[in-house]
Scaffold this active site. Structure first.
Site, PDB file in Angstrom:
ATOM      1  N   SER A 158      -4.990 -10.595  -1.869  1.00  0.00           N
ATOM      2  CA  SER A 158      -3.863 -11.086  -0.925  1.00  0.00           C
ATOM      3  C   SER A 158      -4.007 -12.498  -0.561  1.00  0.00           C
ATOM      4  CB  SER A 158      -4.089 -10.056   0.332  1.00  0.00           C
ATOM      5  OG  SER A 158      -4.066  -8.737  -0.080  1.00  0.00           O
TER       6      SER A 158
ATOM      7  N   HIS B 181       0.840  -1.122  -0.056  1.00  0.00           N
ATOM      8  CA  HIS B 181      -0.035   0.062  -0.071  1.00  0.00           C
ATOM      9  C   HIS B 181       0.973   1.130  -0.094  1.00  0.00           C
ATOM     10  CE1 HIS B 181      -2.018  -3.087   2.603  1.00  0.00           C
ATOM     11  NE2 HIS B 181      -2.976  -2.952   1.748  1.00  0.00           N
TER      12      HIS B 181
ATOM     13  N   CYS C   9      -6.469  -1.037 -10.564  1.00  0.00           N
ATOM     14  CA  CYS C   9      -5.643  -1.903 -10.868  1.00  0.00           C
ATOM     15  C   CYS C   9      -6.432  -2.844 -11.749  1.00  0.00           C
ATOM     16  CB  CYS C   9      -5.035  -2.578  -9.617  1.00  0.00           C
ATOM     17  SG  CYS C   9      -4.161  -4.378  -9.855  1.00  0.00           S
TER      18      CYS C   9
ATOM     19  N   GLU D  41      -3.316   3.114   1.505  1.00  0.00           N
ATOM     20  CA  GLU D  41      -2.819   3.605   0.140  1.00  0.00           C
ATOM     21  C   GLU D  41      -3.199   5.034  -0.034  1.00  0.00           C
ATOM     22  OE1 GLU D  41      -4.388   1.200  -3.128  1.00  0.00           O
ATOM     23  OE2 GLU D  41      -4.430   2.792  -4.483  1.00  0.00           O
TER      24      GLU D  41
END
Lengths: 274, 274
Positions: free
Chosen positions: B258, B70, B186, B122
């Site tokens: 993750s 992040h 993303c 982030e």
């Protein structure tokens, strides 16, 4: 029957400025009609000897050229300078701006997309300032044919509707890494459109005054017709038909950005006579 | 009952890279958990002695710091350098990019709008790169409180949904002269979301695997639940309940960015046992 003028209508800043420039430049020649209104062009011819050529090739015969509100291409401007023709630049500042944006963005490596009509002189002028190709689109279908780059700059013809521009913007944004969106739509056009929409919702007959080849007038007419089916687009009072107003309660009037007040007055007076 | 994995799920490029950096930096300390997955963090602690501090003030006790995916704030990075702490930068390149955009745009005089959660590390990192104030917004209501400038740059937190970002974009564009829209969402997140949506439409039970404090996992869960009411968000196999799968025909599985493959495998094996 009541007659009501739209809250905003007619001549915009750029047109007022162009007419002033023409009045101050007697014995000159405009390249293409100065504005999209034949009545006003005749007045300038009669009172100020402002002539007009429609084909750029005819510039060999002229000494003083007026560049009209829509601007001209970069190449034509250079040609005028080369031939030492006096230049009175009446390009609307709202049109010079997208010309400059187009030039800057393409220099900076952005793919330039212009939302507008490729046949319109303003768009021809703006796109001529791109290094390499600027793409001109009218709708999403046109966009589908284009391979979009990662970095895209989008400009609109000044007289377009924002809602249509928004469709172009929303098509492009998800498909590139950076989109630079320039709001080059002219406020005057927008204000006239907003007022025409409002007025057409409360009237049972609408008269839209302006040149039949004027993009912004045609859009006013479309907006009006969407709310009021009895909408009529006319250039002068001779086109008025008495029966349009029979059994009507409220007549709304709006006019394109190239329509002088004296034409609007003539038309209002004739409607009052009916 | 059939079990089907989403076409795209789990670890993204940035997380894979961060774990590799951590494995290659034994006896170091991450500032905040490296990724939003407790199981993986425990593995790194046990196998590579990669520790974690949650409060930046504790850096006085460490020699080698890992910056997590992040990123951290500009001020914190400068503090680490000042203290001569070894820095292993595992900031995801997709996060470094909006940090740089934020810095560049504010230097060039653009008002920077960040679409995201102001409490997310982030976003805290990205906004710290603005000169002056960057505005962080989550919805149109937040935007209403902001006086927009003529020139605006818009960035999104990497893990947001594009459809929500689009609402922010569409609010801002008509209100300014130039909007620079950066698509900083993303792709990995997007691909996982697209696949979760597709899968949830054909399943009668969905298992979403990932950290309960992970923004992208929660979004996968929301997307899944919109199409399949029997959607469950879990971190490990112990949370599975047998009755979820009774009388079900097809179980779909997806996992946040993750979530390591070995956790997904464990969970799939347990479901097969039911």
């Amino acid at each position: 029957m009541k007659i009501k003028l739209a809250e905003s209508y007619g001549f915009c800043f750029g047109v007022k400025r162009a007419i002033k420039i023409a009045e101050e430049s007697p014995n000159s020649t405009t390249i293409g009609p100065l504005i999209h209104n034949n009545e006003e062009i005749n007045r300038l011819k009669n009172n100020f000897n402002v002539d007009n050529i429609n084909d750029f090739k005819e510039i060999t015969n002229i000494k003083k050229a007026i560049i009209r509100t829509h601007g001209i291409t970069k190449e034509n401007l250079e040609e005028l300078k080369k031939k030492n023709i006096d230049i009175c630049d009446a390009t609307c500042p709202f049109v010079s701006k997208p010309q400059k944006i187009c030039e800057d963005m393409s220099k900076q490596g952005y793919q330039v997309i212009i939302f507008g009509d490729i046949k319109h002189p303003e768009v021809k002028g703006v796109m001529s300032y791109a290094q390499g190709d600027a793409k001109v689109v009218l709708n999403e279908k046109d966009l589908e044919k284009i391979k979009l780059h990662n970095k895209v700059a989008i400009i609109s013809q000044t007289t377009r509707k924002f809602s249509d521009y928004n469709k172009i913007i929303n098509y492009v944004i998800p498909k590139c890494k950076e989109a630079r969106i320039f709001n080059t739509i002219c406020n005057a056009t927008f204000e006239n459109q907003k007022a025409a929409k409002k007025l057409s919702l409360e009237c049972d007959v609408m008269i839209i005054i302006g040149g039949k080849n004027s993009s912004n007038t045609k859009q006013l007419f479309e907006i009006s017709r969407a709310n009021c089916s009895d909408s009529h687009l006319i250039e002068n009072e001779n086109e008025l038909e008495k029966e349009w107003f029979e059994n009507k309660k409220k007549c709304g009037i709006s006019a394109g950005a190239s329509t002088p007040d004296w034409i609007i007055e003539k038309i209002m007076n004739k409607i009052k006579e009916f």
